[in-house]
Scaffold this motif. Structure first.
Motif, PDB file in Angstrom:
ATOM      1  N   UNK A  65      23.212  61.907  -6.082  1.00  0.00           N
ATOM      2  CA  UNK A  65      22.917  61.606  -4.743  1.00  0.00           C
ATOM      3  C   UNK A  65      23.273  60.136  -4.737  1.00  0.00           C
ATOM      4  N   UNK A  66      23.659  59.393  -5.387  1.00  0.00           N
ATOM      5  CA  UNK A  66      24.188  58.452  -5.830  1.00  0.00           C
ATOM      6  C   UNK A  66      25.539  57.914  -5.607  1.00  0.00           C
ATOM      7  N   UNK A  67      26.439  58.902  -5.609  1.00  0.00           N
ATOM      8  CA  UNK A  67      28.104  59.373  -5.563  1.00  0.00           C
ATOM      9  C   UNK A  67      27.930  59.680  -3.621  1.00  0.00           C
ATOM     10  N   UNK A  68      26.543  60.495  -3.533  1.00  0.00           N
ATOM     11  CA  UNK A  68      27.092  60.629  -2.122  1.00  0.00           C
ATOM     12  C   UNK A  68      26.557  59.525  -1.308  1.00  0.00           C
ATOM     13  N   UNK A  69      25.663  58.626  -1.451  1.00  0.00           N
ATOM     14  CA  UNK A  69      25.405  57.096  -1.066  1.00  0.00           C
ATOM     15  C   UNK A  69      26.583  56.706  -0.834  1.00  0.00           C
ATOM     16  N   UNK A  70      27.176  56.353  -2.315  1.00  0.00           N
ATOM     17  CA  UNK A  70      28.584  55.697  -2.151  1.00  0.00           C
ATOM     18  C   UNK A  70      29.720  56.181  -1.581  1.00  0.00           C
ATOM     19  N   UNK A  71      30.245  57.354  -0.957  1.00  0.00           N
ATOM     20  CA  UNK A  71      30.824  58.483  -0.264  1.00  0.00           C
ATOM     21  C   UNK A  71      30.094  57.929   0.572  1.00  0.00           C
ATOM     22  N   UNK A  72      29.075  58.017   1.545  1.00  0.00           N
ATOM     23  CA  UNK A  72      28.711  58.301   3.101  1.00  0.00           C
ATOM     24  C   UNK A  72      29.279  56.209   3.173  1.00  0.00           C
ATOM     25  N   UNK A  73      28.599  55.246   2.608  1.00  0.00           N
ATOM     26  CA  UNK A  73      28.987  53.974   2.621  1.00  0.00           C
ATOM     27  C   UNK A  73      30.444  53.803   3.104  1.00  0.00           C
ATOM     28  N   UNK A  74      30.909  54.259   2.214  1.00  0.00           N
ATOM     29  CA  UNK A  74      32.835  54.181   2.067  1.00  0.00           C
ATOM     30  C   UNK A  74      32.992  54.907   3.740  1.00  0.00           C
ATOM     31  N   UNK A  75      32.837  55.603   4.134  1.00  0.00           N
ATOM     32  CA  UNK A  75      33.023  56.367   4.846  1.00  0.00           C
ATOM     33  C   UNK A  75      32.984  55.192   6.535  1.00  0.00           C
ATOM     34  N   UNK A  76      31.098  55.138   6.712  1.00  0.00           N
ATOM     35  CA  UNK A  76      31.002  53.967   7.131  1.00  0.00           C
ATOM     36  C   UNK A  76      31.581  52.505   6.992  1.00  0.00           C
ATOM     37  N   UNK A  77      32.273  51.888   5.817  1.00  0.00           N
ATOM     38  CA  UNK A  77      33.020  50.770   5.795  1.00  0.00           C
ATOM     39  C   UNK A  77      31.695  49.950   5.816  1.00  0.00           C
ATOM     40  N   UNK A  78      30.189  50.268   4.441  1.00  0.00           N
ATOM     41  CA  UNK A  78      29.858  49.512   4.366  1.00  0.00           C
ATOM     42  C   UNK A  78      29.258  49.907   2.291  1.00  0.00           C
ATOM     43  N   UNK A  79      30.826  48.357   2.603  1.00  0.00           N
ATOM     44  CA  UNK A  79      30.874  48.867   0.671  1.00  0.00           C
ATOM     45  C   UNK A  79      30.176  48.344  -0.483  1.00  0.00           C
ATOM     46  N   UNK A  80      29.466  46.885   0.619  1.00  0.00           N
ATOM     47  CA  UNK A  80      28.308  46.061   0.118  1.00  0.00           C
ATOM     48  C   UNK A  80      26.893  47.077  -0.363  1.00  0.00           C
ATOM     49  N   UNK A  81      27.215  48.586   0.089  1.00  0.00           N
ATOM     50  CA  UNK A  81      26.194  49.350  -0.413  1.00  0.00           C
ATOM     51  C   UNK A  81      25.846  50.102  -2.089  1.00  0.00           C
ATOM     52  N   UNK A  82      27.851  50.556  -1.836  1.00  0.00           N
ATOM     53  CA  UNK A  82      28.776  51.282  -2.676  1.00  0.00           C
ATOM     54  C   UNK A  82      27.905  49.631  -4.638  1.00  0.00           C
ATOM     55  N   UNK A  83      28.123  48.488  -4.293  1.00  0.00           N
ATOM     56  CA  UNK A  83      28.748  47.216  -4.811  1.00  0.00           C
ATOM     57  C   UNK A  83      26.991  47.483  -5.207  1.00  0.00           C
ATOM     58  N   UNK A  84      25.871  47.088  -4.775  1.00  0.00           N
ATOM     59  CA  UNK A  84      24.544  46.996  -5.066  1.00  0.00           C
ATOM     60  C   UNK A  84      24.350  47.938  -5.396  1.00  0.00           C
ATOM     61  N   UNK A  85      24.287  49.349  -5.071  1.00  0.00           N
ATOM     62  CA  UNK A  85      23.603  50.829  -5.673  1.00  0.00           C
ATOM     63  C   UNK A  85      24.394  50.753  -7.036  1.00  0.00           C
ATOM     64  N   UNK A  86      25.719  50.480  -7.473  1.00  0.00           N
ATOM     65  CA  UNK A  86      25.668  50.520  -8.638  1.00  0.00           C
ATOM     66  C   UNK A  86      25.100  49.887  -9.198  1.00  0.00           C
ATOM     67  N   UNK A  87      25.465  48.717  -9.368  1.00  0.00           N
ATOM     68  CA  UNK A  87      24.875  47.345  -9.456  1.00  0.00           C
ATOM     69  C   UNK A  87      23.312  47.851 -10.067  1.00  0.00           C
ATOM     70  N   UNK A  88      22.761  48.258  -9.176  1.00  0.00           N
ATOM     71  CA  UNK A  88      21.436  49.135  -9.497  1.00  0.00           C
ATOM     72  C   UNK A  88      20.798  50.243 -10.743  1.00  0.00           C
TER      73      UNK A  88
END
Length: 99
Positions: A65-88
């Motif tokens: 689900x982390x990979x799903x979240x990152x993919x969705x965040x990139x699709x909607x151009x919210x890269x900060x979600x990806x950065x913060x989620x990966x770090x968390x």
């Protein structure tokens, strides 16, 4: 259009109260399908959802689900979600997302 923000806020509230098993119990396929109406909110929801699996020691699902979240965040151009989620996920559970 009212349901996605309501579902997201409910999940967010349960997460902040550390009611992780309640999140896994309450959010079945039908609720997750409603979230797909709003891709932005779906990305935020998936970020909390994957962290919930980590808190419940279900690390494979947390990674999925982390990979799903990152993919969705990139699709909607919210890269900060990806950065913060990966770090968390790495800081809390030593999960290194491949995304």
């Amino acid at each position: 259009t009212v349901f996605p923000p309501t579902i997201y806020m409910f999940c967010h509230s349960l997460y902040n109260q550390k009611l992780f098993t309640d999140i896994l119990y309450n959010f079945n396929t039908s609720e997750k399908n409603i979230l797909k109406i709003s891709c932005n909110i779906h990305a935020f929801f998936l970020a909390y959802y994957c962290q919930t699996f980590g808190e419940c020691q279900q690390y494979e699902k947390a990674t999925l689900y982390g990979n799903y979240a990152c993919a969705m965040a990139n699709l909607v151009e919210l890269p900060q979600i990806t950065v913060e989620l990966k770090q968390a996920l790495y800081d809390d559970f030593q999960i290194d997302l491949s995304f």
